[in-house]
Scaffold this motif. Structure first.
Motif, short mmCIF file in Angstrom:
data_model
loop_
_atom_site.label_atom_id
_atom_site.label_comp_id
_atom_site.label_asym_id
_atom_site.label_seq_id
_atom_site.Cartn_x
_atom_site.Cartn_y
_atom_site.Cartn_z
N LEU A 152 54.71 59.43 -77.08
CA LEU A 152 55.41 58.45 -76.24
C LEU A 152 56.81 58.93 -75.83
CD1 LEU A 152 54.30 55.15 -77.99
CD2 LEU A 152 53.51 56.06 -75.80
N ALA A 153 57.27 60.03 -76.42
CA ALA A 153 58.54 60.61 -75.98
C ALA A 153 58.51 60.97 -74.50
CB ALA A 153 58.87 61.86 -76.81
N HIS A 154 57.30 61.15 -73.95
CA HIS A 154 57.18 61.47 -72.53
C HIS A 154 57.54 60.28 -71.63
CE1 HIS A 154 55.57 65.49 -72.85
NE2 HIS A 154 54.83 65.09 -73.85
N PHE A 155 57.73 59.11 -72.22
CA PHE A 155 58.08 57.94 -71.42
C PHE A 155 59.57 57.62 -71.49
CE2 PHE A 155 53.59 57.74 -72.13
CZ PHE A 155 53.09 57.30 -70.92
N ILE A 156 60.33 58.52 -72.11
CA ILE A 156 61.79 58.34 -72.13
C ILE A 156 62.38 58.69 -70.78
CG2 ILE A 156 63.94 59.17 -73.16
CD1 ILE A 156 62.37 59.69 -75.76
N LYS A 206 56.91 60.47 -65.54
CA LYS A 206 56.09 60.11 -66.68
C LYS A 206 54.63 60.44 -66.37
CE LYS A 206 59.04 56.19 -68.05
NZ LYS A 206 60.18 56.55 -67.22
N PRO A 207 53.85 60.83 -67.38
CA PRO A 207 52.43 61.10 -67.14
C PRO A 207 51.67 59.82 -66.78
CG PRO A 207 52.93 61.21 -69.49
CD PRO A 207 54.24 61.07 -68.78
N THR A 208 50.56 59.98 -66.08
CA THR A 208 49.71 58.87 -65.69
C THR A 208 48.50 58.81 -66.61
OG1 THR A 208 50.40 59.14 -63.38
CG2 THR A 208 48.39 57.88 -63.77
N PHE A 209 48.14 57.62 -67.03
CA PHE A 209 46.96 57.46 -67.89
C PHE A 209 45.69 57.67 -67.08
CE2 PHE A 209 50.10 54.37 -69.76
CZ PHE A 209 50.38 55.09 -70.91
N PRO A 210 44.64 58.25 -67.68
CA PRO A 210 44.67 58.93 -68.98
C PRO A 210 45.24 60.34 -68.85
CG PRO A 210 42.47 59.09 -68.05
CD PRO A 210 43.29 58.29 -67.07
N PHE A 211 45.88 60.81 -69.92
CA PHE A 211 46.35 62.18 -69.93
C PHE A 211 46.06 62.81 -71.29
CE2 PHE A 211 50.06 59.78 -71.42
CZ PHE A 211 50.61 60.58 -72.43
N VAL A 232 45.09 60.26 -74.28
CA VAL A 232 45.96 59.08 -74.23
C VAL A 232 45.52 58.18 -73.08
CG1 VAL A 232 48.36 58.29 -74.18
CG2 VAL A 232 47.83 60.57 -75.07
N LYS A 233 44.93 57.04 -73.43
CA LYS A 233 44.40 56.10 -72.44
C LYS A 233 45.40 55.01 -72.09
CE LYS A 233 39.99 56.87 -74.77
NZ LYS A 233 38.95 56.24 -75.63
N ASP A 234 46.30 54.70 -73.00
CA ASP A 234 47.36 53.72 -72.79
C ASP A 234 48.44 54.00 -73.83
OD1 ASP A 234 48.82 51.63 -71.79
OD2 ASP A 234 47.21 50.15 -71.93
N HIS A 235 49.53 53.24 -73.80
CA HIS A 235 50.64 53.52 -74.71
C HIS A 235 50.21 53.56 -76.17
CE1 HIS A 235 52.96 52.00 -71.14
NE2 HIS A 235 53.61 53.11 -71.41
N PHE A 236 49.30 52.71 -76.57
CA PHE A 236 48.84 52.69 -77.95
C PHE A 236 47.33 52.78 -78.07
CE2 PHE A 236 52.97 50.56 -77.82
CZ PHE A 236 53.66 51.36 -78.72
N TRP A 256 47.38 71.32 -62.44
CA TRP A 256 47.70 70.21 -63.34
C TRP A 256 49.13 69.72 -63.10
CZ3 TRP A 256 46.14 72.95 -68.54
CH2 TRP A 256 44.75 73.10 -68.58
N ASN A 257 49.37 68.47 -63.47
CA ASN A 257 50.73 67.97 -63.63
C ASN A 257 51.08 68.17 -65.10
OD1 ASN A 257 50.78 66.88 -60.92
ND2 ASN A 257 49.48 65.22 -61.68
N THR A 258 52.05 69.03 -65.38
CA THR A 258 52.40 69.33 -66.77
C THR A 258 53.68 68.62 -67.18
OG1 THR A 258 53.52 71.36 -66.07
CG2 THR A 258 51.23 71.54 -66.77
N PHE A 259 53.72 68.17 -68.43
CA PHE A 259 54.86 67.41 -68.94
C PHE A 259 55.31 68.01 -70.27
CE2 PHE A 259 52.26 64.77 -66.27
CZ PHE A 259 53.18 64.11 -65.47
#
Length: 333
Positions: free
Chosen positions: A116-120, A124-129, A144-148, A290-293
């Motif tokens: 979730l550090a990627h959402f600071i 931000k990545p798009t689900f799913p990633f 990762v399908k959603d935040h949790f 790819w979109n890389t994060f």
């Protein structure tokens, strides 16, 4: 606009952060140097130093954020996984602070927080990633399908990638922590100077125990023929070891991304600070579109900012815990 105090104390970094409405206002990290003399983290010493560091770290985080303790709406903390004694310090402080301020508690899974550090920051990545989470104790590929809503689709069957780097640094006689030094010397060496085996593990899983053994035997064999082998070839050894670890990681990640048809791919965890791994993911991203994060360096290693952003999303969902919560050395993902 919820203001959240976050506490991270799972291993040997004592960290505190403040976020307001998901925006990071401060992120203070107190590193422990006491372990350098022992070549690794000593759990009992880590917990004692956490006790010394936690109040100054929290005070500094509040000061840097330019808020008052009375402005804080909730306390997020790492419940696990981690060293039990270290976690106990952070959990106990969080419970006491929340009780004294009459505010709710939010428990956070340390490994989820790395992702979730990627959402600071943005983008931000798009689900799913997919997220390759690599640290001293964990090596995972997570869908990762959603935040949790996260599913571990591949993980190490024995040792983690970070452990392989730490073991290599010890074999080479490098001081602790060895990972950054392997990275430093690898930049000066030839990654193809020496060849190390790639484990043939089914699916998206990993194994690094055999690689550690092959590196040890390689060093012993060459030192028998050339006593100063390490000193004379340090950069090439580090570059070759790093190259093999990175290719093992990225080959599995590439397979998972292509099999699942996912275009957003991320790194997380302490080993995501490694230059070769960061450059390797970016190269793969360019190859496959790819979109890389890749997180900022301050969000790669253990830090409270990632706990804060996880706490922010849990706060919005109303997911709180109570004063009976206890730390978990092993915490289900």
């Amino acid at each position: 606009m919820p203001i959240i105090l976050a506490i991270e104390s799972s291993c040997d970094e004592t960290s505190a952060a403040i976020c307001a409405d998901g925006v990071m206002l401060s992120n203070v990290i107190a590193n422990q140097t006491i372990h350098e003399a022992y070549g690794g983290v000593v759990p009992e010493l880590a917990s004692r130093v956490h006790q010394q560091n936690i109040i100054p770290a929290v005070q500094q985080a509040i000061f840097n954020a330019k808020v008052s303790k009375n402005d804080i709406d909730a306390v997020a903390f790492t419940r696990g996984p981690g060293l039990l004694g270290s976690l106990l310090v952070g959990v106990s402080f969080a419970k006491a602070f929340a009780l004294g301020q009459h505010i709710p508690l939010i428990e956070v899974n340390h490994m989820q927080a790395h992702i979730l550090a990627h959402f600071i920051d943005t983008p931000k990545p798009t689900f799913p990633f997919l997220c390759l989470t690599v640290s001293g104790g964990h090596t995972q590929i997570v869908l990762v399908k959603d935040h949790f809503d996260m599913e571990v689709i591949g993980q190490t069957q024995d040792d983690a990638a970070g452990e392989a780097m730490d073991k290599t640094s010890k074999i080479l006689g490098l001081p602790y922590p060895g990972g950054p030094l392997i990275d430093k010397y690898a930049r000066q060496g030839n990654p193809n100077a020496y060849q190390f085996p790639e484990p043939q593990i089914p699916g998206y899983n990993f194994s690094f125990s055999g690689l550690k053994t092959s590196i040890l035997y390689f060093i012993q064999r060459n030192q028998a023929q050339e006593p100063n082998f390490i000193q004379n070839h340090l950069a090439d050894i580090c570059a070759s070891v790093e190259h093999r670890i990175v290719t093992i990681l990225l080959n599995k990640l590439q397979k998972a991304a292509l099999d699942l048809g996912i275009k957003d791919v991320a790194l997380a965890g302490g080993v995501s600070a490694n230059t070769g791994l960061r450059q390797g993911l970016q190269a793969l991203g360019q190859k496959h579109g790819w979109n890389t994060f890749i997180p900022q360096m301050q969000y790669c290693t253990d830090n409270a900012a990632m706990i804060a952003i996880a706490g922010h999303y849990k706060y919005l969902k109303g997911e709180f815990t109570d004063q009976h919560v206890a730390p978990l050395a092993r915490m289900p993902f």
